[in-house]
Design an enzyme around this catalytic site. Structure first.
Site, PDB file in Angstrom:
ATOM      1  N   GLU A 459     -34.654 -42.240-105.617  1.00  0.00           N
ATOM      2  CA  GLU A 459     -35.193 -42.221-106.977  1.00  0.00           C
ATOM      3  C   GLU A 459     -34.697 -43.361-107.855  1.00  0.00           C
ATOM      4  O   GLU A 459     -34.254 -43.141-108.982  1.00  0.00           O
ATOM      5  CB  GLU A 459     -34.907 -40.853-107.635  1.00  0.00           C
ATOM      6  N   ASN A 502     -36.036 -43.705-100.894  1.00  0.00           N
ATOM      7  CA  ASN A 502     -36.778 -42.450-101.063  1.00  0.00           C
ATOM      8  C   ASN A 502     -37.127 -42.245-102.532  1.00  0.00           C
ATOM      9  O   ASN A 502     -36.316 -42.550-103.413  1.00  0.00           O
ATOM     10  CB  ASN A 502     -35.866 -41.310-100.576  1.00  0.00           C
ATOM     11  N   HIS A 537     -43.479 -34.055-103.926  1.00  0.00           N
ATOM     12  CA  HIS A 537     -43.440 -32.781-104.648  1.00  0.00           C
ATOM     13  C   HIS A 537     -44.761 -32.691-105.410  1.00  0.00           C
ATOM     14  O   HIS A 537     -44.923 -33.316-106.455  1.00  0.00           O
ATOM     15  CB  HIS A 537     -42.253 -32.739-105.606  1.00  0.00           C
ATOM     16  N   GLU A 566     -39.996 -34.599 -98.667  1.00  0.00           N
ATOM     17  CA  GLU A 566     -39.651 -33.390 -99.436  1.00  0.00           C
ATOM     18  C   GLU A 566     -40.892 -32.612 -99.844  1.00  0.00           C
ATOM     19  O   GLU A 566     -40.989 -32.089-100.964  1.00  0.00           O
ATOM     20  CB  GLU A 566     -38.845 -33.761-100.695  1.00  0.00           C
ATOM     21  N   ASP A 568     -43.630 -30.223-100.933  1.00  0.00           N
ATOM     22  CA  ASP A 568     -43.926 -28.849-101.350  1.00  0.00           C
ATOM     23  C   ASP A 568     -45.107 -28.888-102.312  1.00  0.00           C
ATOM     24  O   ASP A 568     -45.408 -29.935-102.884  1.00  0.00           O
ATOM     25  CB  ASP A 568     -42.718 -28.088-101.919  1.00  0.00           C
TER      26      ASP A 568
HETATM   27  C1  XIL Z   1     -32.796 -30.386-105.130  1.00  0.00           C
HETATM   28  C2  XIL Z   1     -32.217 -29.234-104.334  1.00  0.00           C
HETATM   29  O1  XIL Z   1     -33.224 -28.681-103.517  1.00  0.00           O
HETATM   30  C3  XIL Z   1     -31.675 -28.190-105.286  1.00  0.00           C
HETATM   31  O2  XIL Z   1     -31.040 -27.156-104.561  1.00  0.00           O
HETATM   32  C4  XIL Z   1     -30.677 -28.836-106.252  1.00  0.00           C
HETATM   33  O3  XIL Z   1     -30.258 -27.892-107.211  1.00  0.00           O
HETATM   34  C5  XIL Z   1     -31.323 -30.021-106.958  1.00  0.00           C
HETATM   35  O4  XIL Z   1     -31.827 -30.912-106.000  1.00  0.00           O
HETATM   36  N1  XIL Z   1     -35.620 -34.640-105.238  1.00  0.00           N
HETATM   37  C6  XIL Z   1     -34.604 -34.814-104.346  1.00  0.00           C
HETATM   38  C7  XIL Z   1     -33.826 -33.645-103.862  1.00  0.00           C
HETATM   39  O5  XIL Z   1     -34.424 -35.921-103.834  1.00  0.00           O
HETATM   40  O6  XIL Z   1     -32.509 -34.000-103.594  1.00  0.00           O
HETATM   41  C8  XIL Z   1     -33.855 -32.516-104.857  1.00  0.00           C
HETATM   42  O7  XIL Z   1     -33.221 -31.392-104.249  1.00  0.00           O
HETATM   43  C9  XIL Z   1     -35.272 -32.214-105.260  1.00  0.00           C
HETATM   44  C10 XIL Z   1     -35.904 -33.409-105.918  1.00  0.00           C
END
Ligand code: XIL
Length: 978
Positions: A459, A502, A537, A566, A568
């Site tokens: 990020e 990432n 996401h 990641e 979802d």
């Molecule tokens: C999230 C975890 O899933 C949570 O348990 C934690 O509280 C916060 O982080 N982007 C990312 C991940 O790169 O590391 C994050 O994971 C979600 C957003």
């Protein structure tokens, strides 16, 4: 009952006798056989003998004499089995003439590698006058040697009799519910964490007539706690629920339910229910689930506040074991059905029980969700902690999974010390990079050969900043060198690991381009970037799958591997909504979303080595707590680990329930000439999925003479079979690539455009055909009012609250769409633009002005909604803004992610005038290059306050009351040069 002889033999032969784990048999020592039954003296000079001098039952007991220290007494190698809770009862009586004393049953043991401990099991005040019962429970939970149960006395020389000592293994205590209701007038196993007072009280009750009053708390964490050690099994899930209410004279407070756990000397605190508002005078339920993932030697559930020490009541606590549903074993494994690594994020509890089984069955990749982040691995400088990381990485290695390391460098979940220099100053660049180097080298070296892929930096892009880089502490102190250093050191530490950059939102064009520019620049410099990770996401509506495809295609020529890291799909499109339950229709829709995404992934598999979902099942998704606590269901398996439509979308989409889509057809007409009228540009086209090389997007307008439809078809190869069929309420209207009745067709850069006038109706199917493929959209079309359109003239006003003549060059619109009440303050609005700034004038009629409410939307104010891309998205994307100016000139800005992308865009002046006020606002549009003809999503709302309440609200276009959450129903503003 076991025979005593066997038992005594077992007790003598080994320190920890081998009994079945949940031994059902009681062990009784009654001394009736005239022996000590294994009991012997503890301490020099002590003697222990079977004796007929006194017996509780029968004719013989155990007599202890010769004691000279309080810890002297009678003892036996305790027949305890690890993990079993025992009820221990015994009867004691002093030898005649001995002074009263406390007699206790105590366990002595030496934990492996630790110091000898003494644990009190039961105690009672005993005299020489009568037999007294001692009773207590004991859980033998940690590996120990030299395990003894013994009787001691507070009086160093007491001589005493013992008899009828019974050790009863309890039923599996981890399956027994706990409930406390305080109806018996006691605190029922609750005790204070610190100074708080717990008092059963008839002053308030949730059920029955009593609760537990909690007063005198010394800190937010001080309050009632209940010991649950031995009541939760490792890997087991529990549902916990308790009712709370504020104490008298407490107006507001937030309470939550937490757990304190100690494992191997380390204490951790976890939230079961994060603190939530408890309105005065109401009972509020705190309910959640907890899965115990560790061996523990202390476990306590407690209620705490997120601030303050106010009193409260507690009632009707319940903790129950939640039996897991077995995972389905008659469905295909995900990993067998996709042409790339199928990964899942996991955290420690996910390796246990059914969660562990689900992971092992369906996934061949894992990413530790939190355990490799900086706060977990190096909480203090040079102090590394790898217990959880090792556990997860080893789980992956054991199951032959590709392990992704997440993440070496991030602005979040990074301890403050990393950025701190001496004396409260910020660390200098050299120090920061040295810390970075040490951290990266330590982690990557440790997991060399085990972690195949690292998210080296996470990020780092902010497409709203000049240069596109996030203004993190990393960037502020070290510029881009933190990225360069991280990659260099990671490569040095493990030349075989694949190194990734990432980020999220990489499917959106502006962020895509900012990331692309950075990757290109760094690769050109020789920075060892092997791959780009797209978090993905997403939500049920946004963004279209085609954005993802465009991103994968965009990065491929850079010669980088790509992974979805990641994934979802939230069922929500905004940051505030919350459902009590999630409907089957929504889950089916989500399945279709997953299908279109996996269609893209399969099509692009040559560019994509891995797809990771951010959690194996809905119950463990981070989206149940982020951005707010709410029920969510973003993954492939449900809260009970059962396959969802989303799972079938991946393995066999023919099993998906059919999807009925929805489309609004605003009132409007177009010229059917194959040209794209401005009318069509007011809204985005609804996508029709891509099949092979063919895809399409369409729109409709409702008019008295029928439904005007548009289809933009992407189909690079001209063919006689190319056609679009619009079927309305069963009547088909086909237009080929070469024309049709009441239709016009035009060639476009990537295919062709069809415009047609078809009959009016609600059930619509649009099918696009090519020689070998078809793709369709099926759904309901609803007629809605026209999308309003206005324009902004090209001038720059002076922001002084004075309505200068320049404003008159722009058309005037009025707010007349009431979303609260039917009358009240309204505004006349004009817009100008110049450079990349939009100017808005609102002349508000509102004779009585109030700013009494603490909520800005309940103060007399004007809100201006601007979507620079006119995306008409459900939800906000990061350059969409809600800009509010109160009559006194107070500015507030709303947007997504705390309005991060828009919060600095607004400046304004407000001036009260007779009968109302004037707002002159300037809104920067840094994310676009405004030009003649640019269309902005645009709306205006006037809030009318009376005292502390909002009593009226009116907009220009959006009638949904959702303009603060959703940009899809705003009107349109066109920039013109006149
Ligand atoms: C999230 C975890 O899933 C949570 O348990 C934690 O509280 C916060 O982080 N982007 C990312 C991940 O790169 O590391 C994050 O994971 C979600 C957003």
């Amino acid at each position: 009952m076991r025979t005593l002889r066997a038992l005594v033999a077992a007790a003598l032969l080994c320190l920890v006798p081998v009994l079945p784990a949940h031994a059902a048999a009681d062990i009784t020592y009654d001394f009736e056989d005239g022996t000590t039954q294994g009991w012997g003296p503890r301490g020099g000079g002590v003697s222990v003998a079977a004796s007929a001098d006194a017996a509780h039952g029968g004719t013989s007991g155990l007599l202890t004499t010769g004691r000279t220290a309080t810890w002297h007494g009678a003892s036996i190698a305790a027949p305890f089995v690890k993990g079993v809770t025992y009820r221990v009862t015994a009867y004691a009586r002093l030898v005649t003439g001995q002074p009263a004393a406390t007699i206790a049953l105590t366990v002595q043991r030496t934990p492996t590698g630790g110091e000898t401990t003494y644990e009190r099991v039961a105690a009672a005040a005993v005299t020489d006058g009568e037999w007294v019962r001692l009773a207590g429970t004991y859980l033998f939970s940690a590996d120990s040697s030299d395990l003894q149960l013994y009787a001691e006395s507070s009086d160093a020389t007491s001589q005493y009799h013992l008899d009828d000592i019974v050790i009863s293994p309890q039923g599996d205590p981890t399956r027994e519910p706990i409930s406390t209701d305080f109806e018996d007038g006691t605190a029922q196993d609750w005790s204070p964490r610190a100074a708080a007072t717990l008092q059963p009280s008839a002053g308030a009750a949730h059920g029955g007539s009593r609760s537990l009053a909690v007063t005198g708390r010394s800190a937010s964490w001080d309050g009632p706690a209940i010991n649950v050690l031995g009541r939760m099994g490792k890997g087991d899930k529990y549902a916990l629920s308790v009712w709370v209410r504020l104490g008298p004279d407490t107006a507001a407070g937030r309470l939550g339910l937490s757990i304190e756990r100690r494992s191997a000397g380390t204490t951790s605190y976890e939230r079961i229910v994060p603190p939530k508002d408890v309105p005065a005078g109401e009972w509020v339920r705190l309910a959640g689930t907890y899965t115990l993932a560790y061996d523990v030697d202390f476990l306590s559930v407690y209620v705490e506040s997120d601030g303050g020490t106010f009193p409260f009541y507690l009632d009707d606590f319940a903790m129950t074991y939640v039996a897991p549903k077995p995972i389905q074993t008659d469905i295909p494994a995900l990993k067998d059905k996709v042409p790339f690594t199928m990964g899942s994020a996991l955290t420690r509890p996910d390796t246990l029980g059914v969660h562990g089984e689900l992971l092992a069955r369906h996934f061949n990749g894992i990413t530790p969700g939190n355990e490799l982040k900086w706060d977990a691995t190096e909480p203090r400088e040079g102090e590394f902690a790898f217990a959880d990381g090792d556990h997860l990485v080893d789980f992956g290695v054991r199951h032959d999974m590709t392990v992704r390391g997440h993440t070496l460098v991030w602005h979040s979940q990074t301890p403050a010390w990393v950025f701190e220099g001496p004396d409260g100053a910020e660390a200098d660049k050299e120090t920061l990079l040295r810390r970075l180097e040490n951290h990266v080298r330590t982690l990557v070296t440790r997991y060399k050969d085990k972690i195949a892929v690292w998210d080296v930096v996470n990020e780092v892009i902010d497409e709203n900043q000049p240069g596109g880089l996030r203004r993190s502490k990393w960037y502020e102190i070290a510029g881009l060198d933190f990225v360069r250093t991280a990659f260099r050191v990671a490569r040095e530490a493990d030349p075989d690991a694949k190194l990734f950059i990432n980020d999220y939102n990489t499917e959106f064009p502006r962020k895509r381009e900012a990331l692309h520019a950075l990757v290109k620049r760094l690769k050109d410099e020789g920075v060892p970037i092997d791959g780009v990770g797209h978090q993905l996401h997403l939500n049920i509506e946004q963004p279209p799958a085609s954005y993802v495809e465009d991103t994968l295609e965009r990065f491929a020529p850079l010669g980088v591997d790509q992974q979805v890291t990641e994934l979802d799909v939230s069922v929500y499109t905004d940051f505030v909504s919350s459902y009590d339950s999630i409907s089957p229709e929504l889950l089916a829709e989500q399945g279709h979303r997953y299908k279109e995404l996996f269609d893209v992934f399969r099509r692009q598999a040559a560019k994509l080595s891995s797809v990771t979902v951010w959690g194996e099942s809905d119950d463990v998704s981070w989206l149940n707590t982020w951005p707010i606590p709410r029920l969510n269901a973003p993954l492939l398996f449900d809260h009970d680990l059962q396959a969802k439509p989303a799972y079938w979308a991946v393995v066999d989409p023919s099993k998906l329930p059919p999807l009925v889509r929805k489309l609004e057809a605003p009132a409007g007409t177009v010229k059917v000439d194959g040209k794209r009228d401005l009318q069509w540009d007011l809204l985005p086209d609804a996508p029709i999925a891509r099949v092979g090389d063919v895809s399409a997007a369409f729109q409709a307008r409702s008019a008295p003479d029928g439904l005007y439809v548009l289809a933009e078809v992407t189909d690079p190869t001209v063919n006689v079979t190319d056609r679009v069929t619009f079927t309305v309420d069963g009547t088909a209207h086909t237009v080929t690539r070469f024309g049709g009745s009441r239709a016009a067709v035009n060639r476009t850069a990537t295919g062709y455009r069809v415009e047609a006038l078809v009959k009016k109706g609600a059930d619509v199917d649009v099918t696009v055909r090519d020689r070998t493929t078809t793709t369709s959209w099926t759904g309901k079309v609803t007629a809605v009012p026209a999308v309003k359109l206005t324009s902004a003239a090209h001038r720059a006003p002076v922001l002084d609250g004075v309505v200068e003549p320049a404003w008159r060059t722009a058309p005037e619109i009025r707010t007349a769409t009431w979303i609260q009440g039917t009358s009240g303050a309204t505004a006349r609005v004009r817009s100008l633009w110049s450079g990349s700034t939009l100017y808005v004038l609102a002349q508000v009629t509102d004779p009585t002005l109030s700013e009494e409410s603490a909520n800005p939307w309940e103060q007399d104010s004007v809100e201006i909604f601007v979507d620079p891309g006119n995306g008409k998205t459900k939800g906000y994307t990061d350059d969409d803004g809600q800009y509010r100016v109160s009559f006194s000139g107070r500015l507030t800005v709303g947007g997504t992610f705390d309005a991060a992308g828009v919060k600095d865009n607004l400046s304004a002046v407000a001036k009260v005038v007779p009968g109302g006020y004037v707002v002159e606002a300037a809104i920067k549009l840094p994310t676009i290059t405004p030009a003649e003809g640019t269309l902005l999503g645009f709306d205006v709302q006037v809030n009318d306050a009376t005292g502390t309440a909002r009593t009226g609200a009116v907009t220009w276009n959006d009638s949904t009351r959702r303009s603060y959450l959703d940009t899809s129903h705003w009107g349109v503003l066109r920039l013109v040069r006149t």
